[in-house]
Design a protein around this motif. Structure first.
Motif, PDB file in Angstrom:
ATOM      1  N   ASP A   1       0.058  -6.407   7.615  1.00  0.00           N
ATOM      2  CA  ASP A   1       0.922  -7.569   7.886  1.00  0.00           C
ATOM      3  C   ASP A   1       0.471  -8.300   9.146  1.00  0.00           C
ATOM      4  OD1 ASP A   1       2.387  -7.005   5.687  1.00  0.00           O
ATOM      5  OD2 ASP A   1       4.282  -6.622   6.726  1.00  0.00           O
TER       6      ASP A   1
ATOM      7  N   GLU B   1       0.841  -1.195   0.000  1.00  0.00           N
ATOM      8  CA  GLU B   1       0.000   0.000   0.000  1.00  0.00           C
ATOM      9  C   GLU B   1       0.878   1.247   0.000  1.00  0.00           C
ATOM     10  OE1 GLU B   1      -2.633  -0.077   3.247  1.00  0.00           O
ATOM     11  OE2 GLU B   1      -3.837  -1.698   2.467  1.00  0.00           O
TER      12      GLU B   1
ATOM     13  N   LYS C   1       6.990  -4.937  11.262  1.00  0.00           N
ATOM     14  CA  LYS C   1       5.864  -4.352  10.520  1.00  0.00           C
ATOM     15  C   LYS C   1       4.512  -4.917  10.956  1.00  0.00           C
ATOM     16  CE  LYS C   1       8.683  -3.290   6.475  1.00  0.00           C
ATOM     17  NZ  LYS C   1       8.864  -3.431   5.018  1.00  0.00           N
TER      18      LYS C   1
ATOM     19  N   ILE D   1       3.023  -3.460  13.682  1.00  0.00           N
ATOM     20  CA  ILE D   1       2.359  -2.227  14.079  1.00  0.00           C
ATOM     21  C   ILE D   1       3.014  -1.074  13.338  1.00  0.00           C
ATOM     22  CG2 ILE D   1       1.791  -3.123  16.375  1.00  0.00           C
ATOM     23  CD1 ILE D   1       4.005  -1.322  17.521  1.00  0.00           C
ATOM     24  N   THR D   2       2.332   0.063  13.309  1.00  0.00           N
ATOM     25  CA  THR D   2       2.872   1.260  12.683  1.00  0.00           C
ATOM     26  C   THR D   2       2.396   2.471  13.451  1.00  0.00           C
ATOM     27  OG1 THR D   2       3.128   2.433  10.561  1.00  0.00           O
ATOM     28  CG2 THR D   2       0.933   1.590  11.086  1.00  0.00           C
TER      29      THR D   2
ATOM     30  N   TYR E   1       0.006   4.161  18.217  1.00  0.00           N
ATOM     31  CA  TYR E   1       0.337   2.993  17.396  1.00  0.00           C
ATOM     32  C   TYR E   1      -0.922   2.207  17.040  1.00  0.00           C
ATOM     33  CZ  TYR E   1       4.998   4.143  19.020  1.00  0.00           C
ATOM     34  OH  TYR E   1       6.162   4.809  19.302  1.00  0.00           O
ATOM     35  N   LYS E   2      -0.882   1.570  15.859  1.00  0.00           N
ATOM     36  CA  LYS E   2      -1.986   0.727  15.399  1.00  0.00           C
ATOM     37  C   LYS E   2      -1.406  -0.475  14.672  1.00  0.00           C
ATOM     38  CE  LYS E   2      -2.479   3.130  10.953  1.00  0.00           C
ATOM     39  NZ  LYS E   2      -3.398   3.878  10.040  1.00  0.00           N
ATOM     40  N   THR E   3      -2.216  -1.496  14.438  1.00  0.00           N
ATOM     41  CA  THR E   3      -1.753  -2.675  13.719  1.00  0.00           C
ATOM     42  C   THR E   3      -1.713  -2.405  12.213  1.00  0.00           C
ATOM     43  OG1 THR E   3      -4.028  -3.525  13.682  1.00  0.00           O
ATOM     44  CG2 THR E   3      -2.591  -4.300  15.460  1.00  0.00           C
ATOM     45  N   THR E   4      -1.077  -3.306  11.479  1.00  0.00           N
ATOM     46  CA  THR E   4      -0.873  -3.150  10.042  1.00  0.00           C
ATOM     47  C   THR E   4      -1.541  -4.297   9.271  1.00  0.00           C
ATOM     48  OG1 THR E   4       1.122  -4.505  10.055  1.00  0.00           O
ATOM     49  CG2 THR E   4       1.393  -2.143  10.524  1.00  0.00           C
TER      50      THR E   4
ATOM     51  N   ASP F   1      -3.645   5.263   2.582  1.00  0.00           N
ATOM     52  CA  ASP F   1      -3.135   4.629   3.795  1.00  0.00           C
ATOM     53  C   ASP F   1      -4.287   4.219   4.703  1.00  0.00           C
ATOM     54  OD1 ASP F   1      -1.246   3.780   5.711  1.00  0.00           O
ATOM     55  OD2 ASP F   1      -1.425   5.681   6.772  1.00  0.00           O
ATOM     56  N   ASP F   2      -5.246   5.128   4.897  1.00  0.00           N
ATOM     57  CA  ASP F   2      -6.443   4.844   5.687  1.00  0.00           C
ATOM     58  C   ASP F   2      -7.645   4.858   4.756  1.00  0.00           C
ATOM     59  OD1 ASP F   2      -5.177   4.717   8.245  1.00  0.00           O
ATOM     60  OD2 ASP F   2      -4.964   6.894   8.160  1.00  0.00           O
TER      61      ASP F   2
END
Length: 219
Positions: free
Chosen positions: A176, A3, A154, A156-157, A171-174, A41-42
Motif C-alpha cells: 500500500d 496478498e 497500512k 507499514i507492517t 517495521y517495514k513498508t507495505t 508474504d515475503d
C-alpha cells in the motif's frame, strides 16, 4: 493486490521428500508456483520453493524461468520477477499510474502530519527498523502513536522482532505504501532531498486545505 500471508520453512536437507511429486506436468508445476508466489508474504527464494514443493533445484529454476516468461505477454497486467533474492508478483510498471489512479478513486485522500511523514521516511529508508531506532533517528522521546497511525493506514507492517535484549518489534513498508507514493518497488524511492521536498509539498497542501475548511484531519 491482496496478498495472503504465507511463511516458508528453511530449505530441507537433500533426500527429504517434499509435498509435490516431480512427475507432475509442466503446466501443473507452473500453476503451483504461481499460487505459492502469489500467496507468499515475503518473496520466496528458489531454495525455499524447491524445498517446499519437493522439486530438484534445477527443475525449479527451469520452471521459474518459464513462468516468468509467460507473464511477459502484453495480455497480462502483472508480472513475476526476481526481487531481493526471491520472487514476487506485482503490477507491471506501465500500468502503475492507472492502478494508483484507480486506488485513489476508492480510497479517501491520505493526509499525514509532518511527524508521520518523517517516521514513514525513516521506515522506508532504514527498514526493517525498530521503534527505539526510529525515535533515535528522529530525535524524539516517543513515536509509538505515529507508528500506530501508519500501521492503521497500512503503510507499514511488522517485520518480526530484532534479536537483541528486549526483542523490539521491527517495521517495514507495505505494498500500500508503494501504491500511495506511485512506486513500483523500493528501488524507486526518491533521494532524501526529494523526500523532504515531497513532505514540504504535502504539508503546504494540507495547510491550504485546512484554511479552506474541508474538515479533513491529519494523521
Amino acid at each position: 493486490m491482496t496478498e495472503a500471508i504465507m511463511t516458508f520453512p528453511a530449505p530441507e536437507e537433500p533426500g527429504h521428500a517434499g509435498p509435490v511429486a516431480e512427475e507432475l506436468s509442466l503446466q501443473r508445476r507452473l500453476s503451483l508456483l504461481e499460487a505459492v508466489i502469489f500467496a507468499a508474504d515475503d518473496p520466496p527464494t528458489a531454495d525455499q520453493l524447491a524445498a517446499g514443493l519437493g522439486l530438484p533445484k534445477e527443475q525449479l529454476e527451469s520452471d521459474l524461468s518459464a513462468l516468468c516468461e509467460s507473464y511477459r505477454s502484453d495480455l497480462r497486467g502483472v508480472e513475476i520477477r526476481a526481487v531481493g533474492g526471491g520472487y514476487r508478483m506485482s503490477t507491471k510498471a506501465e500500468h502503475h499510474e492507472a492502478v494508483r489512479a484507480f486506488v485513489k478513486t476508492v480510497r479517501p485522500k491520505l493526509r499525514l502530519s509532518k511527524a508521520a511523514l518523517e517516521t514513514l521516511a525513516v521506515v522506508a529508508y532504514r527498514q526493517p527498523v525498530t521503534l527505539p531506532e526510529i525515535q533515535a533517528i528522529r530525535g524524539v522521546v516517543n513515536a509509538s502513536g505515529v507508528v500506530h497511525t501508519l500501521l492503521s493506514h497500512k503503510l507499514i507492517t511488522t517485520a518480526g522482532r530484532k534479536k537483541i535484549i528486549g526483542r523490539p518489534m521491527r517495521y517495514k513498508t507495505t505494498p500500500d505504501f508503494l501504491l500511495q507514493f506511485g512506486l513500483s518497488d523500493l528501488k524507486e524511492l526518491p533521494t532524501l532531498k526529494e523526500m523532504e521536498a515531497l513532505s514540504r509539498a504535502a504539508l503546504d497542501e494540507d495547510q491550504q486545505v485546512a484554511e479552506g475548511g474541508d474538515g479533513e484531519q491529519e494523521a
